[in-house]
Write an enzyme that holds these catalytic residues in place. Structure first.
Site, PDB file in Angstrom:
ATOM      1  N   SER A 572       0.848  -1.186   0.000  1.00  0.00           N
ATOM      2  CA  SER A 572       0.000   0.000   0.000  1.00  0.00           C
ATOM      3  C   SER A 572       0.891   1.246   0.000  1.00  0.00           C
ATOM      4  O   SER A 572       1.666   1.448  -0.931  1.00  0.00           O
ATOM      5  CB  SER A 572      -0.944  -0.045   1.204  1.00  0.00           C
ATOM      6  OG  SER A 572      -1.962   0.902   1.092  1.00  0.00           O
ATOM      7  N   HIS A 688      -8.057  -5.135  -0.696  1.00  0.00           N
ATOM      8  CA  HIS A 688      -6.788  -4.466  -0.388  1.00  0.00           C
ATOM      9  C   HIS A 688      -5.854  -5.358   0.414  1.00  0.00           C
ATOM     10  O   HIS A 688      -4.645  -5.144   0.429  1.00  0.00           O
ATOM     11  CB  HIS A 688      -7.059  -3.167   0.372  1.00  0.00           C
ATOM     12  CG  HIS A 688      -5.857  -2.294   0.489  1.00  0.00           C
ATOM     13  ND1 HIS A 688      -5.143  -1.864  -0.608  1.00  0.00           N
ATOM     14  CD2 HIS A 688      -5.227  -1.769   1.571  1.00  0.00           C
ATOM     15  CE1 HIS A 688      -4.138  -1.107  -0.207  1.00  0.00           C
ATOM     16  NE2 HIS A 688      -4.159  -1.043   1.117  1.00  0.00           N
TER      17      HIS A 688
END
Length: 716
Positions: A572, A688
């Site tokens: 991320s 995610h």
């Protein structure tokens, strides 16, 4: 076949030839993804050692000796569990008496595998909200294959069935919570103007059972430029009230106390700085300012009598004041006590604080007590007592988990370290003397899932370019004869601290094979409080990059590893860090792994939730921010000339609706075009997190550690 090489960086004036890869489910884009996946699987997964590693990781993930962490809901302790027999997961519950046993009897509540099969959907668990005090009615959130967006359904915890004609909300990034049996707070996609650019609700509505969702009463409307808004109900007996939270951007917010239903009074703003965290528990308002306020330091923790504060009083009990080496980590209430967690050089310290009687809520004395604005008192001056909570060893992390302040003074405490499996304690903060925690019991002990013989944990400090002292942990052999394969992990953003934790996956896949693991606490995180985070905001993001490079150099200077044996990994925002290291300091590393990475810093704000991160990085549409964003954008800094890049492995997910998979796709395409070594893999599901079940996680970890081991320990 590689395309023609370019000997210059792509500037923000150049057209982006890979915009078509941003079409998440487009036929051409997914065709490209399948080709890259096939290449990566052929390169890494064909060898017998891959399957051995994948099985070893899967054994860790499925191990039935793992601690089943719980959340108290009335008399029951609830847990969500995944293993080989429950791939998508099982929501279940037990009692404290059963939970104390080595093998508790669990009552199944909701089987996601059965639900997914019955409905033909790849459901993933996204959480629940349970209505107190009877704890019968729940709002269950279900995600399709791991996305942030979810559907909401009402569930009956007595009949263990979804409620026919109950509360139900279609897929969106919904915010929801109970008011009472027949009303909920709801923020969801009501159509144009009701969602922010990042895809989060801007409206707060009060929805009554049996009425159409579209007709729910609008109580608050955020501005189009806001990040989100949400409402919630405090059902504490004697302190029932409703609040609205306005998230202006990622780091600025406002809290409003709502008037009674039917009142014409406007919401009352709680007058704290918009960069402060504020919460209300019973009669107490607790504030953690991130900038100096009322004479108190940034990173302090302050307590006010809530009614006195609303009346204009500003006398604070100072519960914590930071110093250069110690920062606030968290605070958690039981009914009558506050458990304070701080970190000294990234290791946990804990105390139990007990408020004194003080002025009560809603009294004239309460208002008078706080009438001297700006006056500070140390904890204790208004009767607060404090004492350390014992049992937290050095170089470890302790956190309060699953504690319900409405249930009394019970707390659950999890303690772990890099070589120390987690231990879950249960204690009660005694309301009479309340502060020694002496009656705590060890409820659960996590299994030791890799051999730690000969391994040690050390903490070192590297010196960054501007002289800043940067902490990092080294976990590896105590007596290594020379440099060896080393994996360095970092994040460096969004106030996320890198703290000691037990990872049996890292232990099996890396440490047990002779590797050294390193975790860096670079700026951008919260290791040393607000100052540590703000030092790397916006145009100063390069400070995080400099810190990470300084740790890499320190590792080689100490003889722990060499550049050729040093691999790095991040995800991320940490994926942005990996891209920056690849393009800025390729000579420092032997291999790079980036998970669900953020890489195109000139378009991130136009992709999915990216607009919410402009407060962290800057806004590409602002001429003042665009130059530094181009400089830190790995996608725009790729060069075909200069030092060769180390090999890179990029992993992402088609169902990631937070960081767009186009970041990783486009980066891989441009690196291939420029002749650099890159492998790419994209799960069609996973969100995610990159995976929704243990099988996907084990496969990803096997890819990562096979890639790293092959490049950092080449055959002689």
């Amino acid at each position: 076949m590689l395309c023609v090489l370019h000997n210059r960086r792509m500037s923000d004036e150049d057209p982006d030839p890979y915009l078509w890869l941003e079409d998440v489910t487009g036929e051409a884009a997914l065709g490209w993804v399948r080709e890259r996946n096939d290449e990566t699987v052929a390169a890494l997964a064909a060898a017998p050692a891959f399957k051995v590693l994948e099985r070893a990781v899967r054994e860790v993930l499925d191990d039935d000796g793992r601690i089943p962490y719980v959340v108290r809901r009335g008399r029951h302790l609830y847990n969500f569990w995944q293993d080989a027999g429950h791939v998508r997961g099982l929501w279940r519950r037990t009692t404290l008496e059963e939970y104390r046993k080595d093998r508790p009897a669990w009552e199944p509540v909701l089987d996601l595998d059965a639900l997914a099969e019955a409905e033909g959907e790849k459901w993933a668990w996204a959480g629940s909200a349970v209505l107190a005090p009877d704890h019968r009615h729940a709002l269950v959130m279900l995600s399709r294959d791991g996305a942030d967006a979810c559907v909401v359904r009402e569930f009956d915890l007595r009949t263990l069935r979804f409620v026919a004609d109950g509360f139900e909300v279609a897929e969106a990034k919904t915010r929801v919570g109970w008011i009472d049996r027949d009303r909920i707070w709801i923020g969801t996609d009501f159509g144009p103007g009701t969602m922010s650019e990042s895809g989060y609700p801007l409206q707060v509505r009060r929805w009554r059972r049996g009425t159409p969702l579209a007709e729910a009463e609008t109580v608050y409307q955020g501005l189009p430029t806001d990040l989100s808004a949400s409402g919630w109900h405090d059902d504490t007996p004697g302190f029932e009230r409703d609040f609205v939270h306005r998230q202006i951007d990622f780091w600025r917010q406002e809290l409003f106390l709502l008037p009674e239903p039917g009142s014409d009074a406007p919401p009352l703003k709680i007058e704290v700085p918009d960069d402060a965290s504020a919460s209300v528990h019973r009669q107490w308002l607790v504030v953690a300012p991130k900038s100096p306020w009322l004479g108190h330091e940034a990173g302090s923790l302050l307590a006010f009598d809530f009614d006195a504060f609303r009346a204009g009083g500003r006398e604070a009990a100072v519960l914590f004041t930071p110093d250069e080496r110690t920062a606030l980590a968290d605070w958690n209430w039981t009914r009558n006590h506050l458990i304070l967690t701080t970190r000294a050089d990234v290791s946990s310290r804990m105390e139990i604080l007990t408020p004194g009687p003080g002025p009560g809520p809603g009294t004239e004395a309460g208002a008078a007590a706080g009438s001297a604005a700006g006056t500070a008192t140390e904890a204790g001056a208004r009767g607060w007592r404090r004492a350390p909570l014992a049992g937290v060893p050095p170089l470890s992390t302790a956190s309060v988990t699953g504690t319900d302040p409405d249930s009394g003074d019970e707390y659950f405490l999890n303690v772990s370290g890099y070589l120390q499996p987690s231990t879950l304690y249960r204690g009660t903060a005694d309301s009479s003397d309340g502060v020694d925690g002496a009656d705590s019991e060890s409820l659960k002990q996590g299994p030791a899932l890799f051999d730690t013989t000969g391994l040690v944990v050390r903490q070192h400090f590297a010196t960054s370019e501007d002289g800043t002292r940067v902490p990092y942990f080294v976990i590896g052999p105590e007596d290594r004869p020379g440099p060896g394969p080393t994996l360095l992990y970092g994040y460096g953003g969004f106030e996320v601290s890198q703290v000691p934790y037990y990872s049996a996956v890292t232990g099996r896949a890396w440490l047990a094979r002779g590797g050294t693991h390193v975790v860096a606490g670079i700026r951008g995180g919260h290791e040393y409080g607000p100052r540590w985070h703000r030092a790397a905001l916006g145009a100063n993001r390069v400070r995080a990059f400099e810190d990470f490079a300084a740790v890499a150099r320190d590792l080689t200077a100490r003889g722990i590893t060499t550049a050729a044996q040093l691999g790095i990994e991040g995800g991320s925002n940490g994926g942005l860090l990996m891209g920056a290291m690849l393009t800025r300091h390729p000579e420092l590393f032997g291999a790079v792994v980036a998970h669900v990475p953020l890489l195109d810093m000139l378009r991130f704000h136009r992709l999915l939730a990216g607009a919410s991160w402009t407060a962290e990085y800057g806004n590409p549409d602002d001429p003042a921010d665009r130059p530094h964003l181009e400089r830190i954008s790995p996608y725009h800094q790729i060069r075909a000339d200069g030092p060769p890049y180390p090999p890179l492995l990029l992993l992402t997910s088609t169902r990631d609706d937070r960081v767009h998979p186009g970041h990783a796709r486009k980066m891989a395409a441009r690196l291939r075009e420029s002749g650099h070594p890159v492998l790419f893999h994209e799960h069609l599901g996973g969100g995610h997190a990159g995976a929704t079940d243990h099988g996907q996680t084990a496969f990803n970890e096997a890819l990562v550690h096979t890639f790293l081991w092959e490049h950092l320990t080449p055959a002689k």
